[in-house]
Write an enzyme that holds these catalytic residues in place. Structure first.
Site, PDB file in Angstrom:
ATOM      1  N   HIS A 296     -47.814  22.726  -5.184  1.00  0.00           N
ATOM      2  CA  HIS A 296     -47.516  21.530  -4.388  1.00  0.00           C
ATOM      3  C   HIS A 296     -47.708  21.824  -2.892  1.00  0.00           C
ATOM      4  O   HIS A 296     -48.296  21.020  -2.165  1.00  0.00           O
ATOM      5  CB  HIS A 296     -46.057  21.079  -4.599  1.00  0.00           C
ATOM      6  CG  HIS A 296     -45.735  20.628  -5.995  1.00  0.00           C
ATOM      7  ND1 HIS A 296     -44.743  21.193  -6.747  1.00  0.00           N
ATOM      8  CD2 HIS A 296     -46.278  19.645  -6.778  1.00  0.00           C
ATOM      9  CE1 HIS A 296     -44.664  20.582  -7.924  1.00  0.00           C
ATOM     10  NE2 HIS A 296     -45.595  19.650  -7.975  1.00  0.00           N
TER      11      HIS A 296
ATOM     12  N   LYS B  28     -40.101  12.342 -17.316  1.00  0.00           N
ATOM     13  CA  LYS B  28     -39.648  13.592 -17.897  1.00  0.00           C
ATOM     14  C   LYS B  28     -38.118  13.592 -17.738  1.00  0.00           C
ATOM     15  O   LYS B  28     -37.599  13.928 -16.675  1.00  0.00           O
ATOM     16  CB  LYS B  28     -40.228  14.777 -17.125  1.00  0.00           C
ATOM     17  CG  LYS B  28     -41.741  14.808 -17.101  1.00  0.00           C
ATOM     18  CD  LYS B  28     -42.235  15.738 -15.997  1.00  0.00           C
ATOM     19  CE  LYS B  28     -43.750  15.695 -15.890  1.00  0.00           C
ATOM     20  NZ  LYS B  28     -44.265  16.369 -14.701  1.00  0.00           N
TER      21      LYS B  28
ATOM     22  N   ARG C 152     -55.552  19.910 -11.818  1.00  0.00           N
ATOM     23  CA  ARG C 152     -55.622  21.314 -12.227  1.00  0.00           C
ATOM     24  C   ARG C 152     -56.651  21.514 -13.320  1.00  0.00           C
ATOM     25  O   ARG C 152     -57.576  22.278 -13.195  1.00  0.00           O
ATOM     26  CB  ARG C 152     -54.234  21.787 -12.702  1.00  0.00           C
ATOM     27  CG  ARG C 152     -53.267  21.968 -11.551  1.00  0.00           C
ATOM     28  CD  ARG C 152     -51.836  21.996 -12.005  1.00  0.00           C
ATOM     29  NE  ARG C 152     -51.408  20.697 -12.499  1.00  0.00           N
ATOM     30  CZ  ARG C 152     -50.171  20.421 -12.887  1.00  0.00           C
ATOM     31  NH1 ARG C 152     -49.263  21.354 -12.873  1.00  0.00           N
ATOM     32  NH2 ARG C 152     -49.861  19.213 -13.299  1.00  0.00           N
TER      33      ARG C 152
ATOM     34  N   SER D 121     -44.546  23.035 -12.523  1.00  0.00           N
ATOM     35  CA  SER D 121     -43.077  23.065 -12.451  1.00  0.00           C
ATOM     36  C   SER D 121     -42.491  23.409 -13.813  1.00  0.00           C
ATOM     37  O   SER D 121     -41.553  24.204 -13.918  1.00  0.00           O
ATOM     38  CB  SER D 121     -42.540  21.704 -12.000  1.00  0.00           C
ATOM     39  OG  SER D 121     -43.040  21.385 -10.738  1.00  0.00           O
TER      40      SER D 121
END
Ligand code: ADP
Length: 169
Positions: A26, A50, A100, A138
Protein backbone atom coordinates in the site's frame (compact mmCIF):
# COMPACT_ATOMS: atom_id res chain seq x y z
CA UNK A 1 -1.95 19.51 -30.55
CA UNK A 2 -1.14 22.34 -28.14
CA UNK A 3 -0.56 21.47 -24.50
CA UNK A 4 -1.30 24.90 -23.15
CA UNK A 5 -4.99 24.23 -23.58
CA UNK A 6 -4.86 21.73 -20.73
CA UNK A 7 -7.23 22.28 -17.87
CA UNK A 8 -5.94 23.91 -14.70
CA UNK A 9 -8.29 21.69 -12.70
CA UNK A 10 -6.80 20.14 -9.59
CA UNK A 11 -6.36 16.40 -9.89
CA UNK A 12 -7.70 14.84 -6.72
CA UNK A 13 -7.48 11.08 -6.44
CA UNK A 14 -8.77 8.62 -3.91
CA UNK A 15 -6.93 5.45 -2.92
CA UNK A 16 -9.59 3.28 -1.29
CA UNK A 17 -9.03 0.03 0.53
CA UNK A 18 -9.54 -2.04 3.62
CA UNK A 19 -5.94 -1.51 4.79
CA UNK A 20 -6.46 -4.31 7.31
CA UNK A 21 -3.59 -3.76 7.99
CA UNK A 22 -1.57 -1.39 5.76
CA UNK A 23 1.45 -3.06 4.12
CA UNK A 24 4.55 -1.89 2.25
CA UNK A 25 2.53 -2.71 -0.90
CA UNK A 26 0.00 0.00 0.00
CA UNK A 27 2.78 2.42 0.99
CA UNK A 28 4.46 1.87 -2.38
CA UNK A 29 1.26 2.67 -4.30
CA UNK A 30 0.68 5.81 -2.21
CA UNK A 31 4.26 7.07 -2.73
CA UNK A 32 4.16 6.42 -6.46
CA UNK A 33 0.77 8.09 -6.89
CA UNK A 34 1.72 11.33 -5.12
CA UNK A 35 3.70 12.81 -8.05
CA UNK A 36 0.80 12.05 -10.39
CA UNK A 37 -1.93 13.96 -8.55
CA UNK A 38 -2.34 17.24 -6.71
CA UNK A 39 -3.88 15.40 -3.80
CA UNK A 40 -4.27 11.76 -2.82
CA UNK A 41 -6.99 10.89 -0.33
CA UNK A 42 -6.42 7.57 1.39
CA UNK A 43 -9.88 6.24 2.12
CA UNK A 44 -10.22 3.45 4.66
CA UNK A 45 -13.31 1.35 4.12
CA UNK A 46 -15.28 1.15 7.35
CA UNK A 47 -17.43 -1.81 6.39
CA UNK A 48 -15.25 -4.24 4.46
CA UNK A 49 -17.16 -7.09 2.88
CA UNK A 50 -14.34 -9.09 4.38
CA UNK A 51 -16.21 -9.34 7.68
CA UNK A 52 -13.18 -10.86 9.29
CA UNK A 53 -11.48 -7.50 9.75
CA UNK A 54 -8.75 -7.77 12.38
CA UNK A 55 -8.38 -4.06 13.06
CA UNK A 56 -11.11 -1.49 13.67
CA UNK A 57 -11.32 1.41 11.19
CA UNK A 58 -9.81 3.67 13.88
CA UNK A 59 -6.90 1.35 14.42
CA UNK A 60 -6.27 1.20 10.68
CA UNK A 61 -6.38 4.99 10.35
CA UNK A 62 -4.05 5.39 13.33
CA UNK A 63 -1.53 2.99 11.80
CA UNK A 64 -1.65 4.94 8.52
CA UNK A 65 -1.18 8.18 10.46
CA UNK A 66 1.97 6.76 12.00
CA UNK A 67 3.30 5.54 8.67
CA UNK A 68 2.53 8.51 6.44
CA UNK A 69 3.45 12.11 6.93
CA UNK A 70 0.24 13.97 6.27
CA UNK A 71 0.84 16.97 4.02
CA UNK A 72 -1.31 19.28 1.93
CA UNK A 73 -1.07 16.62 -0.75
CA UNK A 74 -2.48 13.78 1.32
CA UNK A 75 -5.58 13.23 3.39
CA UNK A 76 -6.75 10.30 5.46
CA UNK A 77 -10.44 9.54 5.74
CA UNK A 78 -12.74 6.65 6.55
CA UNK A 79 -15.80 6.00 4.45
CA UNK A 80 -18.78 3.72 4.27
CA UNK A 81 -21.33 3.31 1.53
CA UNK A 82 -20.62 4.12 -2.08
CA UNK A 83 -17.14 5.34 -2.88
CA UNK A 84 -18.35 7.60 -5.71
CA UNK A 85 -20.66 9.45 -3.30
CA UNK A 86 -17.80 9.99 -0.88
CA UNK A 87 -15.56 11.18 -3.72
CA UNK A 88 -17.92 13.91 -4.82
CA UNK A 89 -17.67 15.45 -1.32
CA UNK A 90 -13.97 15.98 -1.95
CA UNK A 91 -14.09 16.93 -5.63
CA UNK A 92 -12.18 13.75 -6.46
CA UNK A 93 -12.67 12.02 -9.80
CA UNK A 94 -9.89 9.44 -9.92
CA UNK A 95 -9.76 6.11 -8.11
CA UNK A 96 -6.32 4.57 -7.67
CA UNK A 97 -6.10 0.80 -7.40
CA UNK A 98 -3.14 -1.52 -7.31
CA UNK A 99 -2.87 -4.59 -9.53
CA UNK A 100 -0.82 -7.54 -8.34
CA UNK A 101 -1.87 -10.58 -10.33
CA UNK A 102 -4.15 -11.28 -13.26
CA UNK A 103 -6.56 -12.61 -10.65
CA UNK A 104 -6.96 -9.04 -9.28
CA UNK A 105 -7.93 -7.82 -12.72
CA UNK A 106 -11.36 -9.38 -13.12
CA UNK A 107 -12.79 -7.89 -9.93
CA UNK A 108 -11.02 -4.57 -10.41
CA UNK A 109 -12.30 -4.16 -13.94
CA UNK A 110 -15.86 -4.87 -12.81
CA UNK A 111 -15.53 -2.30 -10.01
CA UNK A 112 -14.03 0.30 -12.35
CA UNK A 113 -16.88 -0.14 -14.83
CA UNK A 114 -19.51 -0.02 -12.09
CA UNK A 115 -18.03 3.11 -10.51
CA UNK A 116 -17.87 4.82 -13.90
CA UNK A 117 -21.46 3.93 -14.62
CA UNK A 118 -22.52 5.27 -11.20
CA UNK A 119 -20.68 8.53 -11.88
CA UNK A 120 -19.41 9.20 -15.40
CA UNK A 121 -16.85 11.73 -14.08
CA UNK A 122 -15.01 8.98 -12.23
CA UNK A 123 -12.05 7.19 -13.83
CA UNK A 124 -9.98 4.38 -12.30
CA UNK A 125 -6.21 4.38 -12.63
CA UNK A 126 -4.39 1.08 -12.07
CA UNK A 127 -0.88 0.97 -10.76
CA UNK A 128 1.09 -2.23 -11.24
CA UNK A 129 2.61 -3.57 -8.04
CA UNK A 130 6.39 -3.60 -7.79
CA UNK A 131 7.63 -7.18 -8.38
CA UNK A 132 9.09 -7.38 -4.89
CA UNK A 133 5.70 -6.43 -3.39
CA UNK A 134 3.45 -8.51 -5.64
CA UNK A 135 2.95 -11.28 -3.13
CA UNK A 136 2.33 -8.96 -0.18
CA UNK A 137 -1.31 -8.82 0.88
CA UNK A 138 -2.96 -7.82 4.14
CA UNK A 139 -4.58 -11.23 4.49
CA UNK A 140 -1.35 -13.21 4.02
CA UNK A 141 0.52 -10.93 6.38
CA UNK A 142 -2.15 -11.59 9.03
CA UNK A 143 -1.87 -15.35 8.50
CA UNK A 144 1.91 -15.31 8.82
CA UNK A 145 1.79 -13.06 11.90
CA UNK A 146 -0.82 -15.30 13.50
CA UNK A 147 1.50 -18.25 13.07
CA UNK A 148 4.23 -16.39 14.88
CA UNK A 149 6.65 -15.56 12.07
CA UNK A 150 8.41 -12.23 11.49
CA UNK A 151 6.40 -9.98 9.18
CA UNK A 152 8.70 -6.94 9.42
CA UNK A 153 9.85 -7.26 5.74
CA UNK A 154 6.25 -6.73 4.61
CA UNK A 155 4.81 -4.04 6.87
CA UNK A 156 6.03 -0.77 8.39
CA UNK A 157 7.20 -0.98 12.06
CA UNK A 158 3.97 0.42 13.65
CA UNK A 159 1.98 -2.28 11.85
CA UNK A 160 4.41 -5.02 12.86
CA UNK A 161 4.03 -3.84 16.46
CA UNK A 162 0.23 -3.77 16.26
CA UNK A 163 0.14 -7.28 14.76
CA UNK A 164 2.41 -8.61 17.49
CA UNK A 165 0.07 -7.12 20.09
CA UNK A 166 -3.04 -8.54 18.41
CA UNK A 167 -1.60 -12.03 18.33
CA UNK A 168 0.31 -11.53 21.60
CA UNK A 169 3.47 -12.90 20.06
P1 ADP B 1 -9.58 -4.01 -0.82
O1 ADP B 1 -10.28 -4.84 0.21
O2 ADP B 1 -10.36 -2.84 -1.30
O3 ADP B 1 -8.95 -4.80 -1.95
P2 ADP B 1 -6.92 -3.75 0.20
O4 ADP B 1 -6.48 -2.98 1.41
O5 ADP B 1 -6.71 -5.22 0.21
O6 ADP B 1 -8.42 -3.35 0.01
O7 ADP B 1 -6.21 -3.16 -1.09
C1 ADP B 1 -6.38 -1.82 -1.47
C2 ADP B 1 -5.72 -1.62 -2.82
O8 ADP B 1 -4.32 -1.80 -2.69
C3 ADP B 1 -6.18 -2.61 -3.89
O9 ADP B 1 -6.23 -1.95 -5.12
C4 ADP B 1 -5.07 -3.63 -3.91
O10 ADP B 1 -4.96 -4.27 -5.16
C5 ADP B 1 -3.88 -2.75 -3.62
N1 ADP B 1 -2.77 -3.51 -3.04
C6 ADP B 1 -2.79 -4.29 -1.95
N2 ADP B 1 -1.58 -4.86 -1.73
C7 ADP B 1 -0.77 -4.40 -2.73
C8 ADP B 1 0.60 -4.63 -3.09
N3 ADP B 1 1.37 -5.48 -2.41
N4 ADP B 1 1.10 -3.99 -4.16
C9 ADP B 1 0.30 -3.16 -4.88
N5 ADP B 1 -0.99 -2.91 -4.62
C10 ADP B 1 -1.53 -3.52 -3.56
Amino acid sequence: MYCNGMSEKRRIAVYPGSFDPPTYGHVDIIKRSLPLFDKVIIAVLENPSKTTALFTPNERVNMLKEILTETNETKLITFKGLLVDCMSNFGANVIIRGLRFVSDFEYEMQMALMNHSLDARVETVFMVARPERTFVSSSLVKEVAKLGRDISPFVPPPVAKALKEKFAI
